[in-house]
Design a protein around this motif. Structure first.
Motif, PDB file in Angstrom:
ATOM      1  N   ILE A  96       0.835  -1.206   0.000  1.00  6.04           N
ATOM      2  CA  ILE A  96       0.000   0.000   0.000  1.00  6.04           C
ATOM      3  C   ILE A  96       0.869   1.255   0.000  1.00  6.04           C
ATOM      4  O   ILE A  96       0.570   2.241  -0.690  1.00  6.04           O
ATOM      5  CB  ILE A  96      -0.949  -0.017   1.218  1.00  6.04           C
ATOM      6  CG1 ILE A  96      -1.987  -1.139   1.051  1.00  6.04           C
ATOM      7  CG2 ILE A  96      -1.637   1.331   1.400  1.00  6.04           C
ATOM      8  CD1 ILE A  96      -2.883  -1.323   2.249  1.00  6.04           C
ATOM      9  N   THR A  97       1.966   1.230   0.764  1.00  5.10           N
ATOM     10  CA  THR A  97       2.874   2.385   0.814  1.00  5.10           C
ATOM     11  C   THR A  97       3.484   2.664  -0.556  1.00  5.10           C
ATOM     12  O   THR A  97       3.493   3.810  -1.027  1.00  5.10           O
ATOM     13  CB  THR A  97       3.991   2.145   1.843  1.00  5.10           C
ATOM     14  OG1 THR A  97       3.413   1.921   3.131  1.00  5.10           O
ATOM     15  CG2 THR A  97       4.931   3.336   1.917  1.00  5.10           C
ATOM     16  N   VAL A  98       3.999   1.622  -1.210  1.00  7.52           N
ATOM     17  CA  VAL A  98       4.612   1.803  -2.529  1.00  7.52           C
ATOM     18  C   VAL A  98       3.566   2.219  -3.552  1.00  7.52           C
ATOM     19  O   VAL A  98       3.833   3.077  -4.410  1.00  7.52           O
ATOM     20  CB  VAL A  98       5.330   0.506  -2.957  1.00  7.52           C
ATOM     21  CG1 VAL A  98       5.838   0.613  -4.398  1.00  7.52           C
ATOM     22  CG2 VAL A  98       6.487   0.211  -2.020  1.00  7.52           C
ATOM     23  N   TRP A  99       2.377   1.627  -3.484  1.00  5.71           N
ATOM     24  CA  TRP A  99       1.307   2.005  -4.411  1.00  5.71           C
ATOM     25  C   TRP A  99       0.938   3.472  -4.233  1.00  5.71           C
ATOM     26  O   TRP A  99       0.682   4.179  -5.206  1.00  5.71           O
ATOM     27  CB  TRP A  99       0.091   1.124  -4.181  1.00  5.71           C
ATOM     28  CG  TRP A  99      -1.015   1.348  -5.180  1.00  5.71           C
ATOM     29  CD1 TRP A  99      -1.163   0.724  -6.375  1.00  5.71           C
ATOM     30  CD2 TRP A  99      -2.107   2.265  -5.046  1.00  5.71           C
ATOM     31  NE1 TRP A  99      -2.284   1.195  -7.014  1.00  5.71           N
ATOM     32  CE2 TRP A  99      -2.878   2.143  -6.226  1.00  5.71           C
ATOM     33  CE3 TRP A  99      -2.504   3.177  -4.075  1.00  5.71           C
ATOM     34  CZ2 TRP A  99      -4.043   2.894  -6.438  1.00  5.71           C
ATOM     35  CZ3 TRP A  99      -3.640   3.925  -4.284  1.00  5.71           C
ATOM     36  CH2 TRP A  99      -4.404   3.784  -5.447  1.00  5.71           C
ATOM     37  N   THR A 100       0.926   3.937  -2.972  1.00  4.52           N
ATOM     38  CA  THR A 100       0.597   5.338  -2.706  1.00  4.52           C
ATOM     39  C   THR A 100       1.672   6.261  -3.261  1.00  4.52           C
ATOM     40  O   THR A 100       1.362   7.322  -3.818  1.00  4.52           O
ATOM     41  CB  THR A 100       0.437   5.567  -1.194  1.00  4.52           C
ATOM     42  OG1 THR A 100      -0.559   4.671  -0.671  1.00  4.52           O
ATOM     43  CG2 THR A 100       0.013   6.997  -0.893  1.00  4.52           C
ATOM     44  N   LEU A 101       2.943   5.859  -3.099  1.00  5.45           N
ATOM     45  CA  LEU A 101       4.029   6.689  -3.625  1.00  5.45           C
ATOM     46  C   LEU A 101       3.921   6.874  -5.136  1.00  5.45           C
ATOM     47  O   LEU A 101       4.195   7.964  -5.660  1.00  5.45           O
ATOM     48  CB  LEU A 101       5.384   6.064  -3.293  1.00  5.45           C
ATOM     49  CG  LEU A 101       5.891   6.208  -1.861  1.00  5.45           C
ATOM     50  CD1 LEU A 101       7.150   5.385  -1.676  1.00  5.45           C
ATOM     51  CD2 LEU A 101       6.155   7.670  -1.530  1.00  5.45           C
ATOM     52  N   GLY A 102       3.538   5.818  -5.830  1.00  2.00           N
ATOM     53  CA  GLY A 102       3.434   5.905  -7.292  1.00  2.00           C
ATOM     54  C   GLY A 102       2.009   5.954  -7.766  1.00  2.00           C
ATOM     55  O   GLY A 102       1.691   5.398  -8.821  1.00  2.00           O
ATOM     56  N   PHE A 103       1.144   6.568  -6.991  1.00  2.00           N
ATOM     57  CA  PHE A 103      -0.285   6.598  -7.305  1.00  2.00           C
ATOM     58  C   PHE A 103      -0.502   7.093  -8.739  1.00  2.00           C
ATOM     59  O   PHE A 103      -0.053   8.167  -9.126  1.00  2.00           O
ATOM     60  CB  PHE A 103      -1.024   7.519  -6.333  1.00  2.00           C
ATOM     61  CG  PHE A 103      -2.511   7.584  -6.576  1.00  2.00           C
ATOM     62  CD1 PHE A 103      -3.311   6.524  -6.204  1.00  2.00           C
ATOM     63  CD2 PHE A 103      -3.081   8.672  -7.200  1.00  2.00           C
ATOM     64  CE1 PHE A 103      -4.676   6.571  -6.423  1.00  2.00           C
ATOM     65  CE2 PHE A 103      -4.446   8.728  -7.428  1.00  2.00           C
ATOM     66  CZ  PHE A 103      -5.242   7.666  -7.040  1.00  2.00           C
TER      67      PHE A 103
END
Length: 376
Positions: A96-103
């Motif tokens: 979720i953190t990585v997905w948020t960074l590259g939203f």
């Protein structure tokens, strides 16, 4: 002298420290057997602006386990059960953190984040919030629906990693931004030089331990957790809202798992949902047990838990050094868990006493007494 020695042996920190010393000595013995000398196992040197040495490596690699074990300690002490979902929560919150960074970027099936679409601090908060939600779900099942903790957390144990794979689209999502590596390696300047010689995970783990110690020491939460763990029903009778305390314990454990997952992700600059946090739950339970904490709830030792986590990492290091594969590693750790659980059993001493009495009677009988017992 004898009384002082008895007090030392009976101290709650004696067993964790003894295990740590024995494992470290085992590392030295293995190194002597392989190389013919003890080598620089206890040496710490500064290389390229960073502290290096086997002990620094053990502390660095044990950082995630220390953080997860602290959360597990609170859950065990409060609920008299274990949270076996922490490894899956690490993978899920990291995804979720990585997905948020590259939203937006990852949504277009580009699995490399080359620039932060969302500020890094915001993504970290989102990841920790996801860990809190996971803990809230586990706490609700345990405190409100009265499901046994291991069974309740089995849901996220099996489903959490699957959800993480869905978030990551089944791929290893890379983050090609230098600052993303800071949490799992070293804080560096624009030229790539280390600003701080100590690995960042050690700082993060120390911060989590210090904050936890302050809260448990200077608030009533530590006493309340032990009271609920010892007797849930009696705690309610004296006015404690035990269900809220249990839920708060699981939320804290979820946040700890999220922080550890972020560190693990930062080490490799990407999210590997298959391996992130794999078997972390067993290591955390073993660290709690080694730390002198009661697996039946109530009593806990923060310092013992930290020492237990470092001991587990040192044990992992020595097992790898004697060519034990990653697939075989859980077997050795499971043996250690069984030994510790048996040693903590309240029935062990009476059983040993009965066995000792039987042996004394069996092997100290004279021929005349044996004949008399046989009716001759």
């Amino acid at each position: 002298m004898r009384e002082a020695l008895i007090r030392v042996v009976r101290h709650r920190m004696f067993f964790p420290l003894l295990c740590l010393v024995l494992v470290l000595l085992l590392n030295v013995i293995v190194q002597i057997a392989q190389t013919g000398s003890a080598g620089p196992f206890f040496h710490i040197v500064v290389t390229n602006g960073a502290l290096n040495g086997p002990l620094v490596t053990i502390l660095n690699r044990s950082s995630e386990l220390v953080i997860v074990a602290v959360g597990m300690m609170i859950v065990v002490s409060c609920s008299r059960g274990v949270d076996i979902s922490v490894g899956s929560v690490m993978a899920l919150t990291s995804a979720i953190t990585v997905w948020t960074l590259g939203f937006g970027t990852l949504a277009q099936h580009n699995y490399h984040v080359t620039a932060y679409v969302v500020p890094y601090a915001v993504a970290l908060l989102v990841g920790m919030a996801a860990g809190a939600v996971c803990g809230l779900w586990n706490g609700f099942l345990v405190a409100k629906l009265k499901i046994q903790p291991m069974v309740a957390t089995l849901i996220l144990y099996t489903g959490g990693r699957g959800i993480a794979k869905v978030v990551a689209d089944g791929q290893i999502n890379k983050v090609d931004v230098p600052s993303f590596r800071w949490a799992g390696n070293f804080i560096q300047d624009s030229a790539g030089k280390n600003i701080v010689p100590i690995p960042t995970p050690i700082f993060i783990a120390a911060l989590v331990v210090i904050l936890t110690a302050l809260v448990l020491r200077f608030t009533a939460l530590g006493t309340n957790i032990q009271a609920v763990g010892i007797n849930d029903r009696a705690s309610r009778l004296v006015g404690l809202r035990s269900s809220r305390i249990i839920v708060a314990a699981f939320i804290f454990c979820g946040v700890c798992a999220a922080i550890a997952g972020i560190i693990a992700t930062s080490r490799i600059a990407g999210i590997d949902t298959q391996n992130n946090g794999k078997m972390m739950e067993m290591d955390a339970i073993l660290a709690v047990a080694l730390g002198g904490n009661s697996l039946m709830g109530g009593r806990f030792s923060l310092s013992g838990t930290v020492i237990g986590a470092i001991t587990i990492q040192a044990l992992t290091t020595v097992l790898y050094s004697i060519n034990v594969s990653a697939d075989q590693l859980p077997m050795f750790k499971a043996i250690v868990v069984v030994i510790i659980v048996v040693l903590q059993s309240s029935e062990l001493k009476p059983m040993l006493a009965r066995a000792s009495t039987w042996c004394r009677r069996r092997f100290s009988r004279t021929p005349a007494l044996a004949a008399q017992e046989a009716g001759v």
